[in-house]
Design an enzyme around this catalytic site. Structure first.
Site, short mmCIF file in Angstrom:
data_model
loop_
_atom_site.label_atom_id
_atom_site.label_comp_id
_atom_site.label_asym_id
_atom_site.label_seq_id
_atom_site.Cartn_x
_atom_site.Cartn_y
_atom_site.Cartn_z
N ASN A 126 -0.82 1.98 5.64
CA ASN A 126 0.08 1.06 5.11
C ASN A 126 0.45 -0.04 6.22
OD1 ASN A 126 1.59 -0.67 3.78
ND2 ASN A 126 3.53 0.82 3.86
N GLY A 127 -0.03 -1.28 6.28
CA GLY A 127 0.61 -2.18 7.11
C GLY A 127 -0.51 -3.17 7.65
N LYS A 133 11.33 -14.40 -13.03
CA LYS A 133 10.97 -13.47 -14.08
C LYS A 133 9.95 -13.77 -15.00
CE LYS A 133 12.56 -11.17 -12.31
NZ LYS A 133 12.78 -10.52 -10.93
N CYS A 174 0.71 -1.32 -0.16
CA CYS A 174 0.05 -0.08 -0.03
C CYS A 174 0.92 1.22 0.14
CB CYS A 174 -1.01 0.15 1.13
SG CYS A 174 -2.23 -1.26 1.11
N GLU A 193 6.61 -14.34 -13.27
CA GLU A 193 5.79 -13.10 -12.72
C GLU A 193 5.39 -12.11 -13.59
OE1 GLU A 193 8.07 -11.29 -9.60
OE2 GLU A 193 9.86 -10.94 -10.97
N GLU A 214 16.01 -17.58 -10.91
CA GLU A 214 15.64 -16.25 -11.27
C GLU A 214 15.06 -16.23 -12.65
OE1 GLU A 214 14.96 -13.79 -9.38
OE2 GLU A 214 15.25 -12.08 -10.78
N TRP A 227 -3.01 -2.56 -1.70
CA TRP A 227 -2.70 -3.96 -2.11
C TRP A 227 -3.59 -4.64 -1.12
CZ3 TRP A 227 -0.50 -8.19 0.21
CH2 TRP A 227 -0.10 -9.53 -0.50
N HIS A 246 15.23 -36.74 -11.76
CA HIS A 246 14.37 -37.02 -10.33
C HIS A 246 12.94 -36.47 -10.51
CE1 HIS A 246 17.85 -38.77 -8.86
NE2 HIS A 246 18.61 -37.49 -8.94
N LYS A 275 5.57 -4.62 -5.35
CA LYS A 275 6.97 -4.61 -5.17
C LYS A 275 7.47 -4.69 -3.81
CE LYS A 275 11.25 -2.60 -6.94
NZ LYS A 275 11.33 -4.06 -7.80
N ARG A 312 3.60 -0.29 -5.05
CA ARG A 312 3.35 -0.83 -3.80
C ARG A 312 2.06 -1.55 -3.83
NH1 ARG A 312 6.90 1.44 0.11
NH2 ARG A 312 5.56 0.78 1.58
C1 G6P Z 1 8.51 -8.60 -3.67
C2 G6P Z 1 9.25 -8.28 -4.83
C3 G6P Z 1 10.23 -8.98 -5.43
C4 G6P Z 1 11.42 -8.94 -4.56
C5 G6P Z 1 10.79 -9.59 -3.19
C6 G6P Z 1 11.75 -9.17 -1.94
O1 G6P Z 1 8.16 -10.15 -4.05
O2 G6P Z 1 7.98 -8.35 -5.98
O3 G6P Z 1 10.72 -8.35 -6.65
O4 G6P Z 1 12.60 -9.76 -4.81
O5 G6P Z 1 9.74 -8.88 -2.79
O6 G6P Z 1 11.75 -7.63 -1.71
P1 G6P Z 1 12.93 -7.08 -1.25
O7 G6P Z 1 12.88 -5.44 -1.32
O8 G6P Z 1 13.39 -7.42 0.16
O9 G6P Z 1 14.32 -7.24 -2.02
#
Ligand code: G6P
Length: 609
Positions: free
Chosen positions: A100-101, A486, A2, A489, A482, A74, A505, A604, A27
């Site tokens: 937010n929280g 990517k 948020c 997502e 990773e 969010w 396996h 994010k 956010r």
């Molecule tokens: C969310 C974001 C990711 C990020 C993760 C950890 O899931 O969408 O892109 O890697 O949080 O976030 P941080 O800010 O701790 O790297």
């Protein structure tokens, strides 16, 4: 998650709030709303859906006046709907609040408030705080917010306005980030500096249990007992343009292309060709302390966890210290045993991720030394750590992390090399070769970006596949994880990252003409084994894309397509390897018509556990 903004001053609050919310939309983007003091009355507008829905409504029917507060949501408690959107009202609709929280004891508080006759109009935990402020309001909004905060457990950042005090906004912070931006004859509140940077470069970064009383001409800070606090404003070190798209169609695209420059910034003064040692200004451990470390534990979430996987590998390999990597949420679920001389390294772009932060606190409590690799300066994780080495990515706005990831890997590598220098765990010549390889990284990454057109063509070729496997071994295992993250997502393709040796396996059962495989096959220790895995896929009619060194002619005979990267030492390769995989995910998602910067259900900065 948020995002919160607030504005007080002579301009129309909705315009400033909307502009700020646009920069905070990373956010959360389930719904958005504003509350504004307009002609002596509190006027609220809130809409489910992306911010544009609210923006369209405000354009069709503007709201004049200030102060105003705004929110992008969010959803946690209560599904996305107009009613659950913030701001929430209380006290005969005189008080408006954004949050937010998470308020952990909201159910108990709600019951008590309902028993007093409060009528709830949403399913959110936030509305509880609005009613609490209403309950304690006796003509002093600051006092009411401070009192209400005492009843709440959990995490919050709040902005509050009240019809009876039209010249005041109150901001409060416990665990969720909040800044107060300082202007001339106007002031701002926001979840982060990004949102206020176009207006000012001076902010107060609120700490836990701090409150701000914000008027047009003044910002006063208070502690939990209402005592005055003095602090120096923080000067934001990057300009407003850094938070824009700078001609790119999407933030993610801009951020992928920024990597050579960000790598240069992250290396500046730390590593250069000919330097005899790495110099990491944030690493405050003495050489003796570095020598005493007996275990390194990387902890993180999401993409940062994959950087931790790489960190674990290079730390163990170079510094010879037993190293592990843990998902922060799982670490906490386990009640981990922390032995003496454990160094925990928390990796985080935002420095605010709730699981990573809570993991840090638990590890610190159990006696671990805490280091961190963080992007956002002065964020909670940085502040709670014994030392922090910053990645110099600048603002990262695309929800899918790109430049932060490569820089996290880079800092982890620099730490491992530094530890090896101090501990004498590797021959000097080997470390020198690595330092030189690191210094050449900006050019290597630039070269991968020049190859974008080939990646576009590959993305077009593979865009229709709904299943895909990413395989990596050894130092490339995290790269495979990773790469898959990517792709899944932002394009919603089912992509799995796997250790190539584990393929037989289980995942080999997925291999079929309708599932392709991306194999990370840079020449080095496990190259031959990876070729074996590629053959296993080909034998089952699977298509294979290999990421390989550009001078590797052999690989072409074994695979359908090759993504070339410049030759670098094998241990460094995961940094240039990731860049074309980011571009591949980007272009697949673009061909599939997905919303790249704001993928569904994601945010994010995840400030909930
Ligand atoms: C969310 C974001 C990711 C990020 C993760 C950890 O899931 O969408 O892109 O890697 O949080 O976030 P941080 O800010 O701790 O790297």
């Amino acid at each position: 998650m948020c995002g919160i903004v607030g504005y007080i001053g002579g301009r129309r609050a909705t315009e400033i709030c909307l502009a700020g919310l646009r920069r905070l939309e990373y956010r959360g983007y389930d719904s958005a709303g504003v509350a504004v003091m307009s002609k002596g009355k509190l006027v609220v507008r809130k809409k489910v859906g992306k911010l544009q829905v609210l923006a369209d409504s405000l354009e069709a029917e503007p709201i004049e006046g200030a102060p105003g507060i705004g929110h992008t949501r969010w959803a946690t408690h209560g599904k996305p709907s107009d009613a659950n959107s913030h701001p929430h009202l209380a006290c005969g609709d005189k008080i408006a609040l954004v949050h937010n929280g998470i308020i952990e004891n909201y159910a108990e508080l709600k019951e008590q408030l309902m028993a007093r006759g409060c009528v709830f109009r949403s399913e959110t935990d936030t509305e509880v705080i609005a009613h609490l402020v209403g309950k304690y309001y006796e003509g002093d909004l600051l006092a009411a917010v401070i009192r209400a905060a005492k009843d709440c457990e959990g995490a919050y950042a709040l902005a509050v306005i009240c019809e009876d005090e039209p010249d005041v906004m109150i901001a409060a912070r416990l665990k969720s980030p909040l800044v107060v931006g300082l202007g001339e004859g106007e002031n701002f509140i926001a979840s982060d500096m990004l949102a206020v940077r176009p207006e000012t470069d001076q902010v107060y970064v609120l700490d836990n249990d701090e409150f701000a009383k914000v008027t047009r001409d003044r910002v006063e800070l208070f502690g939990p007992e209402g005592q005055r606090i003095e602090k120096e404003p923080y000067v934001i070190p990057w300009d407003a343009a850094a938070a824009g798209k700078m001609g790119h169609e999407k933030f993610m695209h801009k951020e992928i292309h920024e990597q050579p420059g960000c790598i240069r910034d992250t290396l500046a003064g730390r590593v250069a060709a000919g330097m005899e040692e790495i110099s990491l200004e944030g690493l405050t451990m003495s050489e003796d302390e570095i020598k005493q470390v007996q275990r390194v534990l990387f902890t993180a979430c999401g993409t940062a966890y994959h950087a931790g996987m790489y960190g674990r590998f290079v730390m163990e390999r170079l510094a010879g210290i037993p190293s592990e990597v843990d998902l922060a949420s799982e670490l906490r679920a386990r009640d981990p045993v922390i032995l003496d001389n454990t160094l925990a390294i928390i990796v985080s772009q935002s420095g605010e991720t709730a699981d990573s932060l809570e993991g840090l606190l638990e590890l610190r409590e159990k006696g671990a030394k805490i280091g961190s690799i963080v992007n956002v300066v002065d964020s909670a994780i940085a502040r709670e750590s014994h030392w922090t080495v910053y990645t110099k990515a600048g603002p990262e706005i695309g929800v899918a992390s790109t430049k932060a990831y490569t820089l996290q890997c880079l800092v982890a590598l620099m730490l491992a090399v530094r530890f090896a220098e101090v501990r004498g765990s590797k021959p000097k010549a080997e470390l020198e070769e690595l330092r030189e390889g690191i210094a050449r990284l900006p050019a290597a990454v630039e070269a991968t970006l020049e190859n974008e057109q080939q990646i576009v063509e590959l993305a077009e070729k593979y865009q229709q596949y709904d299943d895909c496997l990413f395989l990596g071994r050894g130092v490339s295992f995290g790269s495979a994880m990773e790469g898959a993250l990517k792709l899944k997502e932002i394009s919603y393709v089912h992509a799995e990252g796997y250790a190539a040796g584990e393929m037989k396996h289980g995942p080999i059962a997925l291999i079929a003409p309708e599932c392709y495989t991306v194999a990370i096959a840079v020449r080095g220790e496990v190259y031959e084994k990876m070729l074996g895995n590629i053959q296993e896929v080909k034998a089952r009619d699977g298509k294979v894309i290999a990421v390989a060194f550009e001078d590797d002619e052999d690989i072409k005979q074994h695979v359908d397509d090759v993504i070339p990267i410049p030759r670098v030492p094998e241990l460094i390769a995961p940094i240039p390897v990731q860049v074309p995989l980011q571009l591949f995910a980007y272009h697949v998602a673009k061909f599939r018509g997905e919303d790249i910067d704001q993928p569904r259900n994601l945010a994010k900065t995840v400030t909930v556990e």
